[in-house]
Design an enzyme around this catalytic site. Structure first.
Site, mmCIF file in Angstrom:
data_model
loop_
_atom_site.group_PDB
_atom_site.id
_atom_site.type_symbol
_atom_site.label_atom_id
_atom_site.label_comp_id
_atom_site.label_asym_id
_atom_site.label_seq_id
_atom_site.Cartn_x
_atom_site.Cartn_y
_atom_site.Cartn_z
ATOM 1 C CG HIS A 314 -20.354 -25.120 -7.181
ATOM 2 N ND1 HIS A 314 -20.787 -25.826 -6.083
ATOM 3 C CD2 HIS A 314 -20.139 -23.842 -6.751
ATOM 4 C CE1 HIS A 314 -20.853 -25.009 -5.035
ATOM 5 N NE2 HIS A 314 -20.447 -23.810 -5.412
ATOM 6 C CG ASP A 381 -21.911 -20.273 -6.650
ATOM 7 O OD1 ASP A 381 -21.755 -20.763 -7.791
ATOM 8 O OD2 ASP A 381 -22.440 -20.901 -5.709
ATOM 9 C CD GLU A 382 -20.764 -21.703 -2.234
ATOM 10 O OE1 GLU A 382 -21.249 -21.539 -1.097
ATOM 11 O OE2 GLU A 382 -20.980 -22.722 -2.926
ATOM 12 C CB VAL A 383 -14.448 -19.319 -7.545
ATOM 13 C CG1 VAL A 383 -13.155 -19.717 -8.254
ATOM 14 C CG2 VAL A 383 -15.647 -19.495 -8.481
#
Length: 469
Positions: A314, A381-383
């Site tokens: 992100h 998060d969400e890597v």
């Protein structure tokens, strides 16, 4: 919605946070309801007329004794006078207007609602209920330092007979250990007061809340927050200020600002002036002074501001001003480049400037902290590490350090957490970080749970404090 986590008592102490989005509708919520309900209270059956300050706007709320209130409380007195008494009435009710004017004519300098005057109105039958003349505050510690996780927000609000037992005139008292507890008590009182248009008087919200009244309140959760994503959806400072005003009405005490994401990076940094090149436009940005103004507005309402700079995923907006911290493939710019120290130097500069340390030309400059809270949210998060595998420089670095991509992810999140601790901040990271690495994380880490498949019981059994999104 409030979710009751059915955990052992030791686990409950680890759960710091309940994030609420409160949607009020006149269909379901009456104007008389307290929100949230206090932890302990008792209420009598007698109704009560409340006399607003007609000659001095700040006279209804005052400190005990003769000392003046600190500036935070004085501002709150003015604010809650306007919130509690929005209608500009010139009398207690329509039947007493004439007698009030006659009284004013005789003595223009005398207070309109003296104790004798109120007794006369009650005894003459002009008022059908006893009256409340004001709220006296007693605060043990009037420190105006920014609130933190362990700040005491408890208070006690009582309304009972005053003036040597005269049952026609009541007095209210708010007792609190801190300024921020006093603010919660003022908010509760403001919610108890309703306006009767027929008699043009303010009343305690009977029969639900009658006198004598005692409310003893302490928040169930020390961290009660609202997350606002200003990276994906830019919001002007004035909108954020209005949001915080609304938060204070519900006694929410943390504004979690998601300040950077793939879409934009809107905040000014002196040490890294190209970061906000990643903003949506040159008009959709925040000056540092804007943010300081916002943080002070939050403090004055007992609200902490926790910034989030989400890394290593992100973060594609960082590449606009500092392309060296991103993978070389322009179609695959995140997660941030783990293979160069420039990435961690940039993150270090961001945390340092937020914490009040400015690095300019190799030296440190004196400047107040941009964010005063102990918490610093680092995302995590969400890597998707596939970009690292496809980048020749990063894949070679991982191989040289005997790391798999997932081990590189662990290295990254632990290293940035150590940067936060170095600058006196407590790292907060999303639940994926715990899901991957569990007990490998530093015990000071706060796990921010947002996924249903994260085992909250396991989080607290490992000894971590947890936020529930």
């Amino acid at each position: 919605m409030v979710v009751n986590m059915n955990l052992a008592s030791s686990m409950k102490r680890r759960i710091l946070f309940l994030m609420l989005i409160v949607m009020k509708s006149s269909v379901f919520v009456t104007v008389s309801a307290l929100w949230p309900m206090p932890s302990d209270y008792s209420s009598g059956e007698a109704s009560l007329t409340i006399v607003p300050p007609l000659s001095d706007i700040s006279s209804f709320f005052r400190m005990s004794g003769t000392r003046d209130a600190c500036q935070t409380l004085q501002d709150a007195f003015d604010r809650y006078t306007m919130l509690t008494f929005p209608h500009k009435v010139s009398s207690l009710n329509t039947q007493t207007i004439k007698s009030q004017k006659e009284s004013q004519t005789k003595s223009q300098t005398a207070p309109l609602w003296t104790a004798n005057r109120l007794r006369h109105l009650v005894s003459s039958g002009s008022l059908s209920s006893p009256t409340l003349r004001g709220i006296i505050l007693q605060v043990k510690d009037e420190s105006e330092a920014h609130p933190q996780l362990n700040t005491d927000e408890s208070y006690t609000l009582t309304i009972d007979v005053g003036h040597q037992g005269d049952d026609s005139i009541y007095m209210g008292h708010i007792m609190a250990s801190t300024v921020y507890g006093a603010l919660r008590g003022l908010e509760t009182f403001s919610q108890l007061v309703v306006f009767d248009f027929e008699s043009a008087t303010y009343q305690l919200d009977a029969p639900e809340w009658g006198v004598p009244l005692m409310i003893r309140d302490v928040p169930r959760f020390p961290h009660r927050g609202l997350m606002v994503d200003t990276a994906r959806h830019f919001l002007p400072i004035r909108t954020l200020r209005h949001t915080m005003d609304a938060m204070s009405y519900a006694k929410l005490n943390v504004l979690h600002l998601h300040l950077s994401d793939t879409e934009s990076f809107p905040l000014q940094f002196r040490s890294r002036p190209k970061l906000w090149d990643g903003s949506y436009s040159s008009r959709e940005r925040y000056l540092k002074q804007d943010m300081r103004w916002l943080v002070e507005h939050a403090r004055s309402r007992g609200i902490r501001v926790v910034p989030e700079f989400d890394v290593p995923g992100h973060a594609a907006s960082w590449c606009v001003g500092y392309p060296e911290v991103c993978p070389s493939d322009p179609t695959c710019q995140q997660p941030l480049n783990i293979a160069t120290n420039k990435t961690f130097e940039l993150i270090d500069d961001i945390v340092a400037e937020c914490a009040g340390v400015i690095r300019m030309d190799g030296g440190d400059g004196d400047e107040p902290a941009l964010f005063e809270d102990d918490f610093f949210h680092l995302g995590g998060d969400e890597v998707d590490t596939s970009c690292w595998e496809h980048d020749s420089e990063i894949s070679a670095w991982l191989k040289d350090h005997n790391m798999s991509p997932d081990e590189g992810y662990a290295y990254f999140v632990k290293r940035v957490a150590s940067i936060a601790r170095k600058h006196g901040r407590r790292p907060v990271q999303w639940s994926e970080v715990f899901d991957h690495f569990k007990g490998q994380l530093h015990p000071s880490t706060v796990v921010h749970v947002w996924k249903q498949d994260t085992n909250m019981t396991e989080v607290v059994e490992f000894g971590f404090d947890a936020l529930i999104n």
